[in-house]
Design a protein around this motif. Structure first.
Motif, PDB file in Angstrom:
ATOM      1  N   MET A 163      33.315  49.175  37.226  1.00  0.00           N
ATOM      2  CA  MET A 163      34.096  48.149  36.535  1.00  0.00           C
ATOM      3  C   MET A 163      35.574  48.260  36.895  1.00  0.00           C
ATOM      4  SD  MET A 163      34.389  45.567  34.595  1.00  0.00           S
ATOM      5  CE  MET A 163      32.839  45.383  33.703  1.00  0.00           C
ATOM      6  N   VAL A 164      36.087  49.497  36.971  1.00  0.00           N
ATOM      7  CA  VAL A 164      37.484  49.699  37.371  1.00  0.00           C
ATOM      8  C   VAL A 164      37.725  49.096  38.751  1.00  0.00           C
ATOM      9  CG1 VAL A 164      39.200  51.427  38.035  1.00  0.00           C
ATOM     10  CG2 VAL A 164      37.843  51.748  35.965  1.00  0.00           C
ATOM     11  N   LEU A 165      36.813  49.345  39.692  1.00  0.00           N
ATOM     12  CA  LEU A 165      36.949  48.820  41.040  1.00  0.00           C
ATOM     13  C   LEU A 165      36.952  47.298  41.039  1.00  0.00           C
ATOM     14  CD1 LEU A 165      36.998  49.250  44.119  1.00  0.00           C
ATOM     15  CD2 LEU A 165      34.487  49.325  44.051  1.00  0.00           C
ATOM     16  N   SER A 166      35.986  46.702  40.329  1.00  0.00           N
ATOM     17  CA  SER A 166      35.864  45.249  40.326  1.00  0.00           C
ATOM     18  C   SER A 166      37.050  44.582  39.632  1.00  0.00           C
ATOM     19  CB  SER A 166      34.556  44.844  39.641  1.00  0.00           C
ATOM     20  OG  SER A 166      34.442  43.441  39.569  1.00  0.00           O
ATOM     21  N   ALA A 167      37.329  45.000  38.389  1.00  0.00           N
ATOM     22  CA  ALA A 167      38.405  44.378  37.625  1.00  0.00           C
ATOM     23  C   ALA A 167      39.766  44.675  38.242  1.00  0.00           C
ATOM     24  CB  ALA A 167      38.367  44.865  36.179  1.00  0.00           C
ATOM     25  N   GLY A 168      39.974  45.914  38.681  1.00  0.00           N
ATOM     26  CA  GLY A 168      41.263  46.275  39.264  1.00  0.00           C
ATOM     27  C   GLY A 168      41.565  45.494  40.527  1.00  0.00           C
ATOM     28  N   LEU A 169      40.580  45.386  41.427  1.00  0.00           N
ATOM     29  CA  LEU A 169      40.786  44.623  42.651  1.00  0.00           C
ATOM     30  C   LEU A 169      41.046  43.162  42.340  1.00  0.00           C
ATOM     31  CD1 LEU A 169      40.776  44.503  45.739  1.00  0.00           C
ATOM     32  CD2 LEU A 169      38.283  44.188  45.647  1.00  0.00           C
ATOM     33  N   ASN A 170      40.311  42.611  41.358  1.00  0.00           N
ATOM     34  CA  ASN A 170      40.497  41.209  40.998  1.00  0.00           C
ATOM     35  C   ASN A 170      41.924  40.948  40.516  1.00  0.00           C
ATOM     36  OD1 ASN A 170      38.534  38.658  40.278  1.00  0.00           O
ATOM     37  ND2 ASN A 170      40.287  38.780  38.914  1.00  0.00           N
ATOM     38  N   VAL A 171      42.427  41.842  39.667  1.00  0.00           N
ATOM     39  CA  VAL A 171      43.779  41.675  39.130  1.00  0.00           C
ATOM     40  C   VAL A 171      44.814  41.733  40.255  1.00  0.00           C
ATOM     41  CG1 VAL A 171      45.538  42.769  37.695  1.00  0.00           C
ATOM     42  CG2 VAL A 171      43.204  42.525  36.832  1.00  0.00           C
ATOM     43  N   VAL A 172      44.613  42.622  41.209  1.00  0.00           N
ATOM     44  CA  VAL A 172      45.586  42.797  42.292  1.00  0.00           C
ATOM     45  C   VAL A 172      45.617  41.591  43.219  1.00  0.00           C
ATOM     46  CG1 VAL A 172      46.108  44.142  44.362  1.00  0.00           C
ATOM     47  CG2 VAL A 172      45.522  45.319  42.228  1.00  0.00           C
ATOM     48  N   ILE A 173      44.453  41.069  43.588  1.00  0.00           N
ATOM     49  CA  ILE A 173      44.418  40.001  44.591  1.00  0.00           C
ATOM     50  C   ILE A 173      44.518  38.609  43.984  1.00  0.00           C
ATOM     51  CG2 ILE A 173      43.076  41.452  46.139  1.00  0.00           C
ATOM     52  CD1 ILE A 173      40.624  39.831  45.501  1.00  0.00           C
ATOM     53  N   ASP A 174      44.426  38.475  42.666  1.00  0.00           N
ATOM     54  CA  ASP A 174      44.526  37.164  42.015  1.00  0.00           C
ATOM     55  C   ASP A 174      45.733  36.349  42.484  1.00  0.00           C
ATOM     56  OD1 ASP A 174      42.460  36.230  40.480  1.00  0.00           O
ATOM     57  OD2 ASP A 174      43.114  37.171  38.618  1.00  0.00           O
ATOM     58  N   PRO A 175      46.979  36.869  42.368  1.00  0.00           N
ATOM     59  CA  PRO A 175      48.133  36.041  42.724  1.00  0.00           C
ATOM     60  C   PRO A 175      48.183  35.678  44.209  1.00  0.00           C
ATOM     61  CG  PRO A 175      48.806  38.316  42.330  1.00  0.00           C
ATOM     62  CD  PRO A 175      47.384  38.207  41.880  1.00  0.00           C
ATOM     63  N   PHE A 176      47.607  36.505  45.069  1.00  0.00           N
ATOM     64  CA  PHE A 176      47.627  36.198  46.498  1.00  0.00           C
ATOM     65  C   PHE A 176      46.837  34.930  46.799  1.00  0.00           C
ATOM     66  CE2 PHE A 176      48.664  40.686  46.351  1.00  0.00           C
ATOM     67  CZ  PHE A 176      49.658  40.808  47.316  1.00  0.00           C
ATOM     68  N   PHE A 177      45.684  34.781  46.139  1.00  0.00           N
ATOM     69  CA  PHE A 177      44.854  33.614  46.403  1.00  0.00           C
ATOM     70  C   PHE A 177      45.206  32.426  45.508  1.00  0.00           C
ATOM     71  CE2 PHE A 177      42.239  37.019  48.156  1.00  0.00           C
ATOM     72  CZ  PHE A 177      41.824  36.458  49.349  1.00  0.00           C
ATOM     73  N   ILE A 178      45.653  32.685  44.272  1.00  0.00           N
ATOM     74  CA  ILE A 178      45.979  31.585  43.362  1.00  0.00           C
ATOM     75  C   ILE A 178      47.311  30.941  43.737  1.00  0.00           C
ATOM     76  CG2 ILE A 178      46.530  30.998  40.963  1.00  0.00           C
ATOM     77  CD1 ILE A 178      44.617  33.241  40.105  1.00  0.00           C
ATOM     78  N   LEU A 179      48.333  31.785  43.973  1.00  0.00           N
ATOM     79  CA  LEU A 179      49.685  31.265  44.227  1.00  0.00           C
ATOM     80  C   LEU A 179      50.062  31.256  45.698  1.00  0.00           C
ATOM     81  CD1 LEU A 179      51.557  33.033  41.261  1.00  0.00           C
ATOM     82  CD2 LEU A 179      50.530  30.751  41.319  1.00  0.00           C
ATOM     83  N   GLY A 180      49.219  31.834  46.564  1.00  0.00           N
ATOM     84  CA  GLY A 180      49.510  31.811  47.985  1.00  0.00           C
ATOM     85  C   GLY A 180      50.575  32.800  48.410  1.00  0.00           C
ATOM     86  N   TRP A 181      50.555  33.990  47.839  1.00  0.00           N
ATOM     87  CA  TRP A 181      51.521  35.007  48.249  1.00  0.00           C
ATOM     88  C   TRP A 181      51.248  35.429  49.691  1.00  0.00           C
ATOM     89  CZ3 TRP A 181      52.244  39.112  43.767  1.00  0.00           C
ATOM     90  CH2 TRP A 181      52.837  38.474  42.669  1.00  0.00           C
ATOM     91  N   GLY A 182      52.349  35.752  50.407  1.00  0.00           N
ATOM     92  CA  GLY A 182      52.219  36.249  51.774  1.00  0.00           C
ATOM     93  C   GLY A 182      51.522  35.246  52.679  1.00  0.00           C
TER      94      GLY A 182
END
Length: 484
Positions: A163-182
Protein backbone atom coordinates in the motif's frame (compact mmCIF):
# COMPACT_ATOMS: atom_id res chain seq x y z
CA UNK A 1 -2.42 -15.99 16.18
CA UNK A 2 -2.97 -19.50 17.56
CA UNK A 3 -0.56 -19.19 20.51
CA UNK A 4 0.60 -16.60 23.02
CA UNK A 5 -1.05 -13.53 24.54
CA UNK A 6 -3.84 -12.21 22.31
CA UNK A 7 -3.58 -8.38 22.76
CA UNK A 8 0.03 -7.99 21.53
CA UNK A 9 -0.64 -10.38 18.63
CA UNK A 10 -3.68 -8.33 17.60
CA UNK A 11 -1.73 -5.09 17.89
CA UNK A 12 1.07 -6.51 15.76
CA UNK A 13 -1.43 -7.48 13.07
CA UNK A 14 -3.55 -4.33 13.26
CA UNK A 15 -1.11 -1.41 13.23
CA UNK A 16 0.16 -1.99 9.65
CA UNK A 17 -3.47 -2.25 8.51
CA UNK A 18 -4.34 1.01 10.25
CA UNK A 19 -1.41 2.73 8.57
CA UNK A 20 -2.33 1.21 5.20
CA UNK A 21 -5.93 2.43 5.50
CA UNK A 22 -4.77 5.92 6.45
CA UNK A 23 -2.45 5.93 3.43
CA UNK A 24 -5.37 5.00 1.20
CA UNK A 25 -7.32 7.94 2.63
CA UNK A 26 -4.34 10.25 2.03
CA UNK A 27 -4.03 8.98 -1.53
CA UNK A 28 -7.68 9.87 -2.22
CA UNK A 29 -7.21 13.32 -0.70
CA UNK A 30 -4.08 13.91 -2.79
CA UNK A 31 -5.98 13.07 -5.98
CA UNK A 32 -8.65 15.62 -5.06
CA UNK A 33 -6.04 18.23 -4.05
CA UNK A 34 -4.25 18.18 -7.41
CA UNK A 35 -7.43 17.86 -9.48
CA UNK A 36 -8.70 20.92 -7.62
CA UNK A 37 -5.90 22.87 -9.31
CA UNK A 38 -7.50 22.14 -12.70
CA UNK A 39 -11.11 23.33 -12.42
CA UNK A 40 -14.33 23.00 -10.47
CA UNK A 41 -15.65 20.73 -13.22
CA UNK A 42 -12.68 18.42 -12.76
CA UNK A 43 -13.37 18.14 -9.02
CA UNK A 44 -17.06 17.49 -9.71
CA UNK A 45 -16.15 14.79 -12.25
CA UNK A 46 -13.84 12.89 -9.90
CA UNK A 47 -16.34 13.25 -7.04
CA UNK A 48 -19.15 11.97 -9.25
CA UNK A 49 -17.11 8.95 -10.32
CA UNK A 50 -16.25 7.87 -6.79
CA UNK A 51 -19.47 5.90 -6.07
CA UNK A 52 -19.15 4.15 -9.45
CA UNK A 53 -15.51 3.26 -8.82
CA UNK A 54 -16.39 2.08 -5.32
CA UNK A 55 -18.95 -0.37 -6.70
CA UNK A 56 -16.25 -2.09 -8.73
CA UNK A 57 -13.77 -2.01 -5.85
CA UNK A 58 -16.45 -3.58 -3.61
CA UNK A 59 -16.51 -6.56 -5.95
CA UNK A 60 -12.76 -7.02 -5.50
CA UNK A 61 -13.07 -6.64 -1.74
CA UNK A 62 -15.80 -9.31 -1.72
CA UNK A 63 -13.64 -11.90 -3.45
CA UNK A 64 -10.65 -11.08 -1.27
CA UNK A 65 -12.72 -11.26 1.95
CA UNK A 66 -13.18 -14.92 1.03
CA UNK A 67 -9.44 -15.21 0.40
CA UNK A 68 -8.63 -13.96 3.91
CA UNK A 69 -11.06 -16.47 5.43
CA UNK A 70 -9.76 -19.48 3.47
CA UNK A 71 -6.04 -18.66 3.64
CA UNK A 72 -6.15 -17.91 7.38
CA UNK A 73 -8.00 -21.12 8.17
CA UNK A 74 -5.64 -23.25 6.05
CA UNK A 75 -2.62 -21.60 7.69
CA UNK A 76 -4.14 -22.14 11.11
CA UNK A 77 -4.68 -25.80 10.25
CA UNK A 78 -1.01 -26.08 9.25
CA UNK A 79 -1.90 -26.74 5.60
CA UNK A 80 0.21 -24.09 3.89
CA UNK A 81 0.05 -25.94 0.58
CA UNK A 82 -3.72 -25.59 0.41
CA UNK A 83 -3.36 -21.89 1.29
CA UNK A 84 -1.01 -21.49 -1.69
CA UNK A 85 -3.62 -23.08 -3.94
CA UNK A 86 -6.26 -20.60 -2.73
CA UNK A 87 -3.89 -17.73 -3.60
CA UNK A 88 -3.48 -18.97 -7.17
CA UNK A 89 -7.22 -19.51 -7.61
CA UNK A 90 -7.90 -16.01 -6.22
CA UNK A 91 -5.58 -14.53 -8.84
CA UNK A 92 -7.29 -16.44 -11.65
CA UNK A 93 -10.76 -15.44 -10.42
CA UNK A 94 -9.91 -11.76 -9.89
CA UNK A 95 -8.35 -11.56 -13.35
CA UNK A 96 -11.43 -13.09 -14.97
CA UNK A 97 -13.97 -10.98 -13.04
CA UNK A 98 -12.05 -7.72 -13.43
CA UNK A 99 -11.57 -8.23 -17.16
CA UNK A 100 -15.28 -8.83 -17.66
CA UNK A 101 -16.22 -5.80 -15.54
CA UNK A 102 -13.70 -3.60 -17.37
CA UNK A 103 -15.14 -4.64 -20.73
CA UNK A 104 -18.71 -4.00 -19.56
CA UNK A 105 -17.76 -0.65 -18.07
CA UNK A 106 -16.01 0.53 -21.21
CA UNK A 107 -18.87 -0.61 -23.46
CA UNK A 108 -21.56 1.11 -21.36
CA UNK A 109 -19.49 4.09 -20.20
CA UNK A 110 -21.62 6.73 -21.99
CA UNK A 111 -25.03 5.65 -20.67
CA UNK A 112 -23.48 5.07 -17.24
CA UNK A 113 -22.22 8.66 -17.03
CA UNK A 114 -25.54 10.00 -18.26
CA UNK A 115 -27.40 7.92 -15.68
CA UNK A 116 -25.21 9.20 -12.87
CA UNK A 117 -25.95 12.76 -13.92
CA UNK A 118 -22.76 13.99 -15.65
CA UNK A 119 -23.47 16.91 -17.97
CA UNK A 120 -21.48 19.36 -20.10
CA UNK A 121 -17.84 19.85 -19.12
CA UNK A 122 -18.28 17.54 -16.14
CA UNK A 123 -19.29 14.76 -18.55
CA UNK A 124 -16.16 15.34 -20.65
CA UNK A 125 -13.86 15.32 -17.63
CA UNK A 126 -15.59 12.28 -16.12
CA UNK A 127 -15.29 10.33 -19.37
CA UNK A 128 -11.55 11.02 -19.62
CA UNK A 129 -11.11 9.83 -16.04
CA UNK A 130 -13.29 6.73 -15.94
CA UNK A 131 -12.00 5.21 -19.21
CA UNK A 132 -8.52 4.82 -17.69
CA UNK A 133 -9.94 3.63 -14.36
CA UNK A 134 -11.80 0.84 -16.19
CA UNK A 135 -8.55 -0.19 -17.89
CA UNK A 136 -6.85 -0.28 -14.47
CA UNK A 137 -9.46 -2.61 -12.95
CA UNK A 138 -7.37 -5.82 -13.40
CA UNK A 139 -4.46 -4.14 -11.57
CA UNK A 140 -6.80 -2.96 -8.81
CA UNK A 141 -8.31 -6.43 -8.35
CA UNK A 142 -4.89 -8.11 -8.28
CA UNK A 143 -3.65 -5.55 -5.78
CA UNK A 144 -6.47 -6.44 -3.38
CA UNK A 145 -5.88 -10.15 -4.01
CA UNK A 146 -2.21 -9.88 -3.03
CA UNK A 147 -3.01 -7.87 0.11
CA UNK A 148 -5.69 -10.34 1.20
CA UNK A 149 -3.43 -13.34 0.63
CA UNK A 150 -0.70 -11.86 2.81
CA UNK A 151 -3.16 -10.72 5.47
CA UNK A 152 -4.71 -14.18 5.65
CA UNK A 153 -1.25 -15.62 6.31
CA UNK A 154 -0.75 -13.05 9.08
CA UNK A 155 1.79 -10.92 7.21
CA UNK A 156 0.17 -7.49 7.43
CA UNK A 157 3.51 -5.65 7.24
CA UNK A 158 4.26 -6.74 3.66
CA UNK A 159 0.65 -5.93 2.75
CA UNK A 160 1.20 -2.48 4.24
CA UNK A 161 4.37 -1.93 2.21
CA UNK A 162 2.46 -2.75 -0.96
CA UNK A 163 0.00 0.00 0.00
CA UNK A 164 2.88 2.38 0.80
CA UNK A 165 4.36 1.70 -2.64
CA UNK A 166 1.06 2.18 -4.48
CA UNK A 167 -0.24 5.22 -2.59
CA UNK A 168 3.17 6.87 -2.26
CA UNK A 169 3.97 6.58 -5.96
CA UNK A 170 0.50 7.85 -6.86
CA UNK A 171 0.91 10.94 -4.68
CA UNK A 172 4.34 11.71 -6.15
CA UNK A 173 3.42 11.38 -9.83
CA UNK A 174 -0.08 12.93 -9.60
CA UNK A 175 0.98 16.55 -10.34
CA UNK A 176 3.25 15.49 -13.22
CA UNK A 177 0.36 13.96 -15.15
CA UNK A 178 -2.48 16.20 -13.92
CA UNK A 179 -0.74 19.58 -14.26
CA UNK A 180 1.91 18.67 -16.84
CA UNK A 181 5.02 19.25 -14.76
CA UNK A 182 8.33 18.90 -16.60
CA UNK A 183 8.19 17.02 -19.90
CA UNK A 184 4.82 15.39 -19.12
CA UNK A 185 1.62 16.47 -20.90
CA UNK A 186 -1.10 18.26 -18.93
CA UNK A 187 -3.87 15.63 -18.80
CA UNK A 188 -6.15 17.06 -16.10
CA UNK A 189 -8.54 14.49 -14.64
CA UNK A 190 -7.25 11.88 -17.06
CA UNK A 191 -3.81 12.40 -15.51
CA UNK A 192 -5.19 11.40 -12.10
CA UNK A 193 -6.43 8.14 -13.63
CA UNK A 194 -3.10 7.56 -15.43
CA UNK A 195 -1.24 8.02 -12.13
CA UNK A 196 -3.56 5.46 -10.53
CA UNK A 197 -2.98 3.04 -13.43
CA UNK A 198 0.81 3.32 -13.13
CA UNK A 199 0.95 3.09 -9.33
CA UNK A 200 -1.36 0.08 -9.24
CA UNK A 201 0.67 -1.59 -12.00
CA UNK A 202 3.93 -1.13 -10.11
CA UNK A 203 2.35 -2.46 -6.90
CA UNK A 204 1.05 -5.52 -8.78
CA UNK A 205 4.52 -6.21 -10.17
CA UNK A 206 5.93 -6.00 -6.64
CA UNK A 207 3.15 -8.26 -5.35
CA UNK A 208 3.85 -10.89 -8.00
CA UNK A 209 7.54 -10.83 -7.08
CA UNK A 210 6.75 -11.20 -3.35
CA UNK A 211 4.36 -14.11 -3.84
CA UNK A 212 6.57 -15.93 -6.34
CA UNK A 213 9.58 -15.58 -4.06
CA UNK A 214 7.72 -17.01 -1.06
CA UNK A 215 8.80 -16.75 2.56
CA UNK A 216 5.88 -14.48 3.51
CA UNK A 217 3.46 -17.11 4.82
CA UNK A 218 2.01 -17.95 1.40
CA UNK A 219 3.47 -18.49 -2.04
CA UNK A 220 2.25 -18.28 -5.62
CA UNK A 221 3.10 -21.44 -7.53
CA UNK A 222 2.88 -21.38 -11.33
CA UNK A 223 1.66 -24.99 -11.37
CA UNK A 224 -1.43 -23.93 -9.39
CA UNK A 225 -2.52 -21.44 -12.06
CA UNK A 226 -5.06 -23.78 -13.58
CA UNK A 227 -8.77 -23.39 -12.76
CA UNK A 228 -10.02 -25.32 -9.76
CA UNK A 229 -13.79 -24.85 -9.98
CA UNK A 230 -14.34 -26.17 -6.45
CA UNK A 231 -12.17 -23.52 -4.83
CA UNK A 232 -13.46 -20.78 -7.12
CA UNK A 233 -17.06 -21.63 -6.28
CA UNK A 234 -16.09 -21.45 -2.62
CA UNK A 235 -14.49 -18.04 -3.13
CA UNK A 236 -17.62 -16.75 -4.85
CA UNK A 237 -19.97 -18.29 -2.30
CA UNK A 238 -18.11 -16.74 0.63
CA UNK A 239 -17.24 -13.51 -1.16
CA UNK A 240 -20.45 -12.33 -2.80
CA UNK A 241 -22.09 -11.13 0.45
CA UNK A 242 -19.12 -8.83 1.08
CA UNK A 243 -19.54 -7.43 -2.43
CA UNK A 244 -23.25 -6.81 -1.87
CA UNK A 245 -22.31 -5.25 1.47
CA UNK A 246 -20.02 -2.76 -0.29
CA UNK A 247 -22.69 -1.85 -2.81
CA UNK A 248 -25.26 -1.34 -0.05
CA UNK A 249 -22.88 0.95 1.84
CA UNK A 250 -22.22 3.03 -1.26
CA UNK A 251 -25.90 3.54 -2.06
CA UNK A 252 -26.74 4.26 1.58
CA UNK A 253 -24.05 6.97 1.75
CA UNK A 254 -25.50 8.65 -1.32
CA UNK A 255 -29.02 8.47 0.16
CA UNK A 256 -28.02 9.98 3.53
CA UNK A 257 -26.08 12.79 1.84
CA UNK A 258 -29.17 13.50 -0.28
CA UNK A 259 -31.34 13.76 2.85
CA UNK A 260 -28.96 16.21 4.52
CA UNK A 261 -28.64 18.32 1.36
CA UNK A 262 -32.35 19.18 1.59
CA UNK A 263 -31.64 21.25 4.71
CA UNK A 264 -29.14 23.59 3.04
CA UNK A 265 -25.43 24.25 2.73
CA UNK A 266 -24.48 24.60 6.42
CA UNK A 267 -25.89 21.21 7.56
CA UNK A 268 -24.41 19.58 4.46
CA UNK A 269 -20.96 21.01 5.19
CA UNK A 270 -21.24 20.05 8.86
CA UNK A 271 -22.28 16.54 7.89
CA UNK A 272 -19.29 16.22 5.54
CA UNK A 273 -16.88 17.36 8.25
CA UNK A 274 -18.50 15.19 10.90
CA UNK A 275 -18.37 12.09 8.74
CA UNK A 276 -14.70 12.73 7.99
CA UNK A 277 -13.99 12.89 11.72
CA UNK A 278 -15.94 9.67 12.20
CA UNK A 279 -14.06 8.05 9.32
CA UNK A 280 -10.82 8.22 11.30
CA UNK A 281 -12.40 5.95 13.92
CA UNK A 282 -13.83 3.75 11.16
CA UNK A 283 -10.34 3.38 9.70
CA UNK A 284 -9.02 2.10 13.01
CA UNK A 285 -12.00 -0.20 13.58
CA UNK A 286 -11.87 -1.58 10.04
CA UNK A 287 -8.17 -2.40 10.43
CA UNK A 288 -8.75 -4.17 13.73
CA UNK A 289 -11.66 -5.98 12.07
CA UNK A 290 -9.31 -7.25 9.37
CA UNK A 291 -6.80 -8.38 12.00
CA UNK A 292 -9.64 -10.06 13.88
CA UNK A 293 -10.67 -11.89 10.70
CA UNK A 294 -7.16 -13.31 10.42
CA UNK A 295 -7.05 -14.30 14.10
CA UNK A 296 -10.48 -15.93 14.08
CA UNK A 297 -9.76 -17.76 10.83
CA UNK A 298 -6.40 -19.14 11.96
CA UNK A 299 -7.80 -20.37 15.28
CA UNK A 300 -10.81 -22.02 13.66
CA UNK A 301 -8.44 -23.71 11.20
CA UNK A 302 -6.39 -24.92 14.16
CA UNK A 303 -9.63 -26.18 15.75
CA UNK A 304 -9.42 -23.81 18.72
CA UNK A 305 -12.85 -22.10 18.54
CA UNK A 306 -12.68 -20.89 22.16
CA UNK A 307 -9.50 -18.96 21.40
CA UNK A 308 -11.11 -17.62 18.22
CA UNK A 309 -13.94 -16.27 20.37
CA UNK A 310 -11.41 -14.75 22.78
CA UNK A 311 -9.69 -12.99 19.87
CA UNK A 312 -13.01 -11.43 18.84
CA UNK A 313 -13.89 -10.39 22.40
CA UNK A 314 -10.48 -8.82 23.11
CA UNK A 315 -10.46 -7.01 19.76
CA UNK A 316 -13.98 -5.67 20.22
CA UNK A 317 -13.45 -4.49 23.80
CA UNK A 318 -10.06 -2.93 23.08
CA UNK A 319 -11.23 -1.11 19.98
CA UNK A 320 -14.38 0.21 21.63
CA UNK A 321 -12.37 1.51 24.60
CA UNK A 322 -9.92 3.28 22.28
CA UNK A 323 -12.65 4.86 20.16
CA UNK A 324 -14.59 5.86 23.27
CA UNK A 325 -11.62 7.93 24.43
CA UNK A 326 -11.33 9.63 21.03
CA UNK A 327 -15.07 10.31 20.96
CA UNK A 328 -14.91 11.80 24.46
CA UNK A 329 -12.38 14.36 23.27
CA UNK A 330 -14.54 15.32 20.29
CA UNK A 331 -17.64 15.45 22.51
CA UNK A 332 -15.86 17.76 24.96
CA UNK A 333 -14.51 20.07 22.24
CA UNK A 334 -17.01 19.88 19.34
CA UNK A 335 -16.69 23.49 18.17
CA UNK A 336 -12.90 23.30 18.05
CA UNK A 337 -13.09 20.01 16.14
CA UNK A 338 -15.36 21.48 13.45
CA UNK A 339 -13.41 24.75 13.30
CA UNK A 340 -10.34 22.86 12.07
CA UNK A 341 -12.16 22.46 8.75
CA UNK A 342 -14.48 25.49 8.61
CA UNK A 343 -14.71 28.89 10.26
CA UNK A 344 -18.32 29.50 9.21
CA UNK A 345 -20.39 30.04 12.41
CA UNK A 346 -23.44 28.32 10.89
CA UNK A 347 -21.40 25.26 9.93
CA UNK A 348 -19.77 25.13 13.37
CA UNK A 349 -23.18 25.34 15.08
CA UNK A 350 -24.58 22.48 12.99
CA UNK A 351 -21.40 20.48 13.47
CA UNK A 352 -21.54 20.85 17.24
CA UNK A 353 -25.06 19.42 17.21
CA UNK A 354 -23.94 16.53 14.99
CA UNK A 355 -20.98 15.62 17.22
CA UNK A 356 -22.86 16.00 20.50
CA UNK A 357 -25.55 13.59 19.26
CA UNK A 358 -23.40 11.01 17.43
CA UNK A 359 -20.05 10.93 19.31
CA UNK A 360 -21.40 8.87 22.25
CA UNK A 361 -22.13 5.94 19.88
CA UNK A 362 -18.89 5.99 17.86
CA UNK A 363 -17.65 3.10 20.00
CA UNK A 364 -20.73 1.09 19.00
CA UNK A 365 -19.91 1.61 15.31
CA UNK A 366 -16.39 0.36 16.04
CA UNK A 367 -17.69 -2.70 17.87
CA UNK A 368 -19.96 -3.58 14.94
CA UNK A 369 -17.07 -3.39 12.47
CA UNK A 370 -14.82 -5.63 14.58
CA UNK A 371 -17.57 -8.23 15.04
CA UNK A 372 -18.20 -8.16 11.29
CA UNK A 373 -14.49 -8.92 10.85
CA UNK A 374 -14.87 -11.89 13.21
CA UNK A 375 -17.77 -13.23 11.16
CA UNK A 376 -15.80 -12.80 7.92
CA UNK A 377 -12.78 -14.60 9.34
CA UNK A 378 -15.05 -17.53 10.10
CA UNK A 379 -16.28 -17.44 6.50
CA UNK A 380 -19.72 -16.18 7.64
CA UNK A 381 -19.77 -13.23 5.27
CA UNK A 382 -23.56 -13.43 5.01
CA UNK A 383 -23.94 -12.49 8.67
CA UNK A 384 -21.61 -9.52 8.17
CA UNK A 385 -23.62 -8.47 5.10
CA UNK A 386 -26.95 -8.73 6.94
CA UNK A 387 -25.65 -6.63 9.83
CA UNK A 388 -24.47 -3.94 7.40
CA UNK A 389 -27.77 -3.98 5.51
CA UNK A 390 -29.85 -3.78 8.69
CA UNK A 391 -27.67 -1.00 10.08
CA UNK A 392 -28.16 1.24 7.05
CA UNK A 393 -31.35 0.26 5.24
CA UNK A 394 -33.58 -0.82 8.12
CA UNK A 395 -32.36 0.89 11.29
CA UNK A 396 -30.97 4.15 9.82
CA UNK A 397 -32.48 5.37 6.55
CA UNK A 398 -36.18 4.75 7.37
CA UNK A 399 -35.64 6.25 10.84
CA UNK A 400 -33.96 9.30 9.29
CA UNK A 401 -36.92 9.78 6.95
CA UNK A 402 -39.40 9.61 9.83
CA UNK A 403 -37.47 11.77 12.30
CA UNK A 404 -36.20 14.42 9.88
CA UNK A 405 -39.18 14.93 7.60
CA UNK A 406 -42.21 14.34 9.84
CA UNK A 407 -43.30 15.78 13.17
CA UNK A 408 -42.75 13.35 16.04
CA UNK A 409 -45.52 13.20 18.65
CA UNK A 410 -44.54 12.75 22.28
CA UNK A 411 -46.62 12.63 25.48
CA UNK A 412 -46.76 15.79 27.54
CA UNK A 413 -46.35 15.20 31.27
CA UNK A 414 -47.51 17.41 34.12
CA UNK A 415 -50.94 18.25 32.73
CA UNK A 416 -54.36 17.14 33.93
CA UNK A 417 -55.64 16.12 30.49
CA UNK A 418 -53.46 13.59 28.63
CA UNK A 419 -52.18 15.15 25.44
CA UNK A 420 -49.32 14.99 22.95
CA UNK A 421 -47.04 17.56 21.34
CA UNK A 422 -45.46 17.54 17.90
CA UNK A 423 -41.68 17.95 17.74
CA UNK A 424 -40.04 18.74 14.41
CA UNK A 425 -36.45 17.51 14.73
CA UNK A 426 -35.39 18.61 11.25
CA UNK A 427 -31.82 17.69 10.32
CA UNK A 428 -31.19 16.57 13.91
CA UNK A 429 -33.50 13.67 13.14
CA UNK A 430 -30.86 12.40 10.71
CA UNK A 431 -28.21 12.62 13.40
CA UNK A 432 -30.44 10.66 15.81
CA UNK A 433 -30.96 8.02 13.12
CA UNK A 434 -27.22 7.28 13.35
CA UNK A 435 -27.57 6.77 17.12
CA UNK A 436 -30.61 4.51 16.86
CA UNK A 437 -29.12 2.49 14.01
CA UNK A 438 -25.79 1.95 15.80
CA UNK A 439 -27.46 0.94 19.08
CA UNK A 440 -29.84 -1.58 17.51
CA UNK A 441 -27.20 -3.06 15.19
CA UNK A 442 -24.58 -3.46 17.93
CA UNK A 443 -27.11 -5.18 20.19
CA UNK A 444 -28.06 -7.56 17.39
CA UNK A 445 -24.40 -8.20 16.45
CA UNK A 446 -23.47 -9.15 20.02
CA UNK A 447 -26.50 -11.43 20.35
CA UNK A 448 -25.77 -13.09 17.01
CA UNK A 449 -22.11 -13.59 17.86
CA UNK A 450 -23.03 -15.15 21.22
CA UNK A 451 -25.13 -17.76 19.43
CA UNK A 452 -21.85 -19.29 18.23
CA UNK A 453 -23.11 -20.34 14.79
CA UNK A 454 -19.83 -19.02 13.33
CA UNK A 455 -17.63 -21.49 15.26
CA UNK A 456 -17.44 -24.06 12.44
CA UNK A 457 -14.68 -23.47 9.88
CA UNK A 458 -15.37 -23.37 6.13
CA UNK A 459 -12.29 -25.16 4.76
CA UNK A 460 -12.60 -28.61 3.27
CA UNK A 461 -11.31 -31.58 5.20
CA UNK A 462 -9.10 -32.52 2.27
CA UNK A 463 -7.50 -29.82 0.10
CA UNK A 464 -8.67 -29.92 -3.48
CA UNK A 465 -5.47 -28.39 -4.82
CA UNK A 466 -2.48 -30.38 -6.10
CA UNK A 467 -0.17 -32.06 -3.64
CA UNK A 468 3.32 -30.58 -3.40
CA UNK A 469 6.00 -32.52 -5.23
CA UNK A 470 8.45 -34.44 -3.10
CA UNK A 471 12.13 -33.68 -3.11
CA UNK A 472 12.72 -36.95 -4.95
CA UNK A 473 10.41 -35.85 -7.75
CA UNK A 474 11.99 -32.43 -8.13
CA UNK A 475 15.60 -33.32 -7.46
CA UNK A 476 15.79 -30.41 -5.00
CA UNK A 477 16.85 -30.48 -1.36
CA UNK A 478 14.14 -29.82 1.21
CA UNK A 479 14.02 -26.40 2.82
CA UNK A 480 11.90 -24.72 5.45
CA UNK A 481 10.57 -21.15 5.36
CA UNK A 482 11.05 -19.43 8.69
CA UNK A 483 9.50 -16.09 7.80
CA UNK A 484 5.85 -17.06 8.24
Amino acid sequence: MTTGAIPPKLLELAWPLVLGNLLQTFYNLADMFWVGRVSAEAVAAVSLMFPLSWMFVSTAMGITAATIALVSQHVGAGNDRAADTVVAQTILLTLAVSSVLAAIGLYFRRPLLTLIGARGDVYVEAMAYIEIIFLALPFTFLFFAFRASLQGAGDTKTAMWLMVLSAGLNVVIDPFFILGWGPFPELGTQGAAVATFISRGVAVAAGIYVLLRGGFGVRLRIADLQPDLGIQRQLLSIGYPATVDGWARSFASVAMAGFVARFGAAPTAAYGIGVRLMSVTWTVAAAVGQATATGVGQNLGAEIPDRAESVARVATAGTMATILLAAAVVFAFPAQSIAIFSGDPAVIAEGVLFLRITAPVWALFAGIMVLQGAFRGAGNTREAMVLSFLSRWIFRIPVALVLAFTAVTVPVVGVTIPTVAAIDLGVAGIWWAFVIGATLTFTLAVAWFRLGTWREDVIEDEPSGPEPPTSAETGESESVDVDD
